[in-house]
Design an enzyme around this catalytic site. Sequence first.
Site, PDB file in Angstrom:
ATOM      1  N   ASP A  94      70.170  17.537 110.856  1.00 46.73           N
ATOM      2  CA  ASP A  94      70.172  18.539 111.930  1.00 46.73           C
ATOM      3  C   ASP A  94      69.847  17.846 113.261  1.00 46.73           C
ATOM      4  O   ASP A  94      69.556  16.649 113.299  1.00 46.73           O
ATOM      5  CB  ASP A  94      69.193  19.686 111.616  1.00 46.73           C
ATOM      6  CG  ASP A  94      67.726  19.239 111.590  1.00 46.73           C
ATOM      7  OD1 ASP A  94      67.296  18.523 112.504  1.00 46.73           O
ATOM      8  OD2 ASP A  94      66.994  19.633 110.655  1.00 46.73           O
ATOM      9  N   HIS A 109      70.251   9.176 107.906  1.00 47.12           N
ATOM     10  CA  HIS A 109      71.249   9.806 107.032  1.00 47.12           C
ATOM     11  C   HIS A 109      72.366  10.475 107.837  1.00 47.12           C
ATOM     12  O   HIS A 109      73.051  11.361 107.329  1.00 47.12           O
ATOM     13  CB  HIS A 109      70.568  10.820 106.097  1.00 47.12           C
ATOM     14  CG  HIS A 109      69.676  10.159 105.070  1.00 47.12           C
ATOM     15  ND1 HIS A 109      68.774  10.851 104.308  1.00 47.12           N
ATOM     16  CD2 HIS A 109      69.583   8.866 104.686  1.00 47.12           C
ATOM     17  CE1 HIS A 109      68.141  10.003 103.498  1.00 47.12           C
ATOM     18  NE2 HIS A 109      68.605   8.795 103.715  1.00 47.12           N
ATOM     19  N   CYS A 117      86.199   8.890 111.252  1.00 46.25           N
ATOM     20  CA  CYS A 117      87.525   8.727 110.655  1.00 46.25           C
ATOM     21  C   CYS A 117      87.467   7.599 109.634  1.00 46.25           C
ATOM     22  O   CYS A 117      87.064   6.480 109.975  1.00 46.25           O
ATOM     23  CB  CYS A 117      88.544   8.414 111.755  1.00 46.25           C
ATOM     24  SG  CYS A 117      90.175   8.028 111.073  1.00 46.25           S
ATOM     25  N   GLY A 176      56.912  15.777 105.901  1.00 43.59           N
ATOM     26  CA  GLY A 176      57.860  16.704 105.276  1.00 43.59           C
ATOM     27  C   GLY A 176      58.924  16.045 104.446  1.00 43.59           C
ATOM     28  O   GLY A 176      60.091  16.441 104.485  1.00 43.59           O
ATOM     29  N   THR A 177      58.532  15.045 103.673  1.00 44.21           N
ATOM     30  CA  THR A 177      59.525  14.400 102.808  1.00 44.21           C
ATOM     31  C   THR A 177      58.933  14.215 101.415  1.00 44.21           C
ATOM     32  O   THR A 177      57.760  13.919 101.264  1.00 44.21           O
ATOM     33  CB  THR A 177      60.061  13.090 103.448  1.00 44.21           C
ATOM     34  OG1 THR A 177      60.958  12.460 102.543  1.00 44.21           O
ATOM     35  CG2 THR A 177      58.968  12.126 103.822  1.00 44.21           C
ATOM     36  N   SER A 178      59.784  14.418 100.399  1.00 40.55           N
ATOM     37  CA  SER A 178      59.277  14.526  99.025  1.00 40.55           C
ATOM     38  C   SER A 178      59.004  13.177  98.364  1.00 40.55           C
ATOM     39  O   SER A 178      58.410  13.122  97.303  1.00 40.55           O
ATOM     40  CB  SER A 178      60.284  15.293  98.172  1.00 40.55           C
ATOM     41  OG  SER A 178      61.525  14.620  98.196  1.00 40.55           O
ATOM     42  N   LEU A 204      53.504  19.583 103.188  1.00 43.11           N
ATOM     43  CA  LEU A 204      53.021  20.880 102.714  1.00 43.11           C
ATOM     44  C   LEU A 204      52.123  20.720 101.492  1.00 43.11           C
ATOM     45  O   LEU A 204      51.130  21.407 101.334  1.00 43.11           O
ATOM     46  CB  LEU A 204      54.229  21.758 102.362  1.00 43.11           C
ATOM     47  CG  LEU A 204      53.949  23.207 101.997  1.00 43.11           C
ATOM     48  CD1 LEU A 204      53.279  23.950 103.147  1.00 43.11           C
ATOM     49  CD2 LEU A 204      55.237  23.917 101.601  1.00 43.11           C
ATOM     50  N   ALA A 221      53.974  21.999 108.406  1.00 40.17           N
ATOM     51  CA  ALA A 221      54.204  21.038 109.488  1.00 40.17           C
ATOM     52  C   ALA A 221      53.849  21.605 110.861  1.00 40.17           C
ATOM     53  O   ALA A 221      53.302  20.880 111.701  1.00 40.17           O
ATOM     54  CB  ALA A 221      55.673  20.588 109.473  1.00 40.17           C
TER      55      ALA A 221
HETATM   56  P1  NAD Z   1      63.195  17.264 100.116  1.00 43.10           P
HETATM   57  O1  NAD Z   1      63.879  18.592 100.118  1.00 43.10           O
HETATM   58  O2  NAD Z   1      63.364  16.370  98.940  1.00 43.10           O
HETATM   59  O3  NAD Z   1      61.603  17.495 100.297  1.00 43.10           O
HETATM   60  C1  NAD Z   1      61.077  18.300 101.328  1.00 43.10           C
HETATM   61  C2  NAD Z   1      59.574  18.050 101.418  1.00 43.10           C
HETATM   62  O4  NAD Z   1      59.090  18.833 102.495  1.00 43.10           O
HETATM   63  C3  NAD Z   1      58.787  18.463 100.158  1.00 43.10           C
HETATM   64  O5  NAD Z   1      57.856  17.451  99.833  1.00 43.10           O
HETATM   65  C4  NAD Z   1      58.058  19.746 100.606  1.00 43.10           C
HETATM   66  O6  NAD Z   1      56.773  19.863 100.006  1.00 43.10           O
HETATM   67  C5  NAD Z   1      57.924  19.501 102.096  1.00 43.10           C
HETATM   68  N1  NAD Z   1      57.840  20.749 102.864  1.00 43.10           N
HETATM   69  C6  NAD Z   1      58.477  21.925 102.640  1.00 43.10           C
HETATM   70  N2  NAD Z   1      58.143  22.818 103.577  1.00 43.10           N
HETATM   71  C7  NAD Z   1      57.292  22.189 104.432  1.00 43.10           C
HETATM   72  C8  NAD Z   1      56.590  22.585 105.598  1.00 43.10           C
HETATM   73  N3  NAD Z   1      56.695  23.824 106.094  1.00 43.10           N
HETATM   74  N4  NAD Z   1      55.787  21.690 106.210  1.00 43.10           N
HETATM   75  C9  NAD Z   1      55.646  20.419 105.723  1.00 43.10           C
HETATM   76  N5  NAD Z   1      56.276  19.997 104.611  1.00 43.10           N
HETATM   77  C10 NAD Z   1      57.098  20.867 103.979  1.00 43.10           C
HETATM   78  O7  NAD Z   1      63.624  16.547 101.444  1.00 43.10           O
HETATM   79  P2  NAD Z   1      63.638  15.025 101.818  1.00 43.10           P
HETATM   80  O8  NAD Z   1      62.496  14.290 101.214  1.00 43.10           O
HETATM   81  O9  NAD Z   1      63.817  15.001 103.295  1.00 43.10           O
HETATM   82  O10 NAD Z   1      64.957  14.426 101.087  1.00 43.10           O
HETATM   83  C11 NAD Z   1      66.170  15.116 100.911  1.00 43.10           C
HETATM   84  C12 NAD Z   1      67.361  14.608 101.708  1.00 43.10           C
HETATM   85  O11 NAD Z   1      68.155  15.716 102.177  1.00 43.10           O
HETATM   86  C13 NAD Z   1      66.994  13.935 102.985  1.00 43.10           C
HETATM   87  O12 NAD Z   1      68.030  13.112 103.374  1.00 43.10           O
HETATM   88  C14 NAD Z   1      66.886  15.144 103.904  1.00 43.10           C
HETATM   89  O13 NAD Z   1      66.647  14.953 105.191  1.00 43.10           O
HETATM   90  C15 NAD Z   1      68.180  15.851 103.582  1.00 43.10           C
HETATM   91  N6  NAD Z   1      68.105  17.255 104.054  1.00 43.10           N
HETATM   92  C16 NAD Z   1      68.182  17.460 105.394  1.00 43.10           C
HETATM   93  C17 NAD Z   1      68.037  18.735 105.891  1.00 43.10           C
HETATM   94  C18 NAD Z   1      68.058  18.882 107.373  1.00 43.10           C
HETATM   95  O14 NAD Z   1      68.761  18.133 108.057  1.00 43.10           O
HETATM   96  N7  NAD Z   1      67.270  19.788 107.925  1.00 43.10           N
HETATM   97  C19 NAD Z   1      67.849  19.826 105.032  1.00 43.10           C
HETATM   98  C20 NAD Z   1      67.805  19.579 103.648  1.00 43.10           C
HETATM   99  C21 NAD Z   1      67.914  18.271 103.185  1.00 43.10           C
END
Ligand code: NAD
Length: 234
Positions: A94, A109, A117, A176-178, A204, A221
């Site tokens: 995003d 990413h 292209c 905010g990453t898993s 979270l 967050a």
């Molecule tokens: P993930 O979905 O695997 O994990 C999300 C993490 O965020 C989890 O650990 C969760 O506990 C945490 N979380 C959820 N709500 C939260 C909040 N309100 N505050 C803080 N933390 C919170 O995502 P990831 O680890 O980023 O990996 C998945 C891949 O998919 C990445 O490349 C990701 O960026 C992409 N993705 C991007 C978007 C986007 O661009 N917004 C959306 C979905 C997935």
Amino acid sequence: MSDYDSIVILTGAGISAESGIDTFRGKDGIWSKIDIEDVGTPDAFRRNPEMVHDFHNQFRRSLQTHEPNDAHRALARLERGHPGSVLVVTQNVDDLHERAGSENLIHMHGELYKARCEACGGIRHWTDDLGLETACGDCEAAGRMRPHVTWFYEMPMGMEEIQSALGRCDLFISIGTSGNVYPAAGFVADVRRGGRAHTVELNLEPSEGTSLFAEYVHGPATEVVPAYVDELLG
Ligand code: NAD
């Protein structure tokens, strides 16, 4: 005011969750509704490009309805107010970090608002839907345009610059990453091998890698990120 020279911040889907964008792995996450192998791999694009385009077109259209939140804004405030360097490395596709004002930013990413292209490699800003009939504005090949995002099994973007920043930083923050998706999930271990940086997780809930961080704060967050930034800016 903190005396860190160089701060690197890794963000994931969780930072955009409170802006209304679903994460991938949560209970209502995107992958609970759709199979990653159908829409998020190069092989899926070869097998069924219509379906892959449709998924990304819907995701791209939905971005217009979401706004940056207080966590995105806090990181932009940190970049403006911190005397040393602040780099945000986002896994998100995003555009909420840039809309909040972050400038030193790497989309490892890729970006949904860009298209590439596959025939000539040209990359363009892109806000419309993509389809099999879409022609490249550079080489005019039709049917070869794809979202400029990193699918599973592909190499993330900007890795050289990211690794060099990780090697220099004295504070690494993961938000905010898993901790499931590599290489991003391995950044904390890379930083710790250097031995001099403080490492912090803001999430979270505890992630897969929480025990690798020297410090962690768990909560939404929009609460924990502004509070942590306030502390850094004194
Ligand atoms: P993930 O979905 O695997 O994990 C999300 C993490 O965020 C989890 O650990 C969760 O506990 C945490 N979380 C959820 N709500 C939260 C909040 N309100 N505050 C803080 N933390 C919170 O995502 P990831 O680890 O980023 O990996 C998945 C891949 O998919 C990445 O490349 C990701 O960026 C992409 N993705 C991007 C978007 C986007 O661009 N917004 C959306 C979905 C997935």
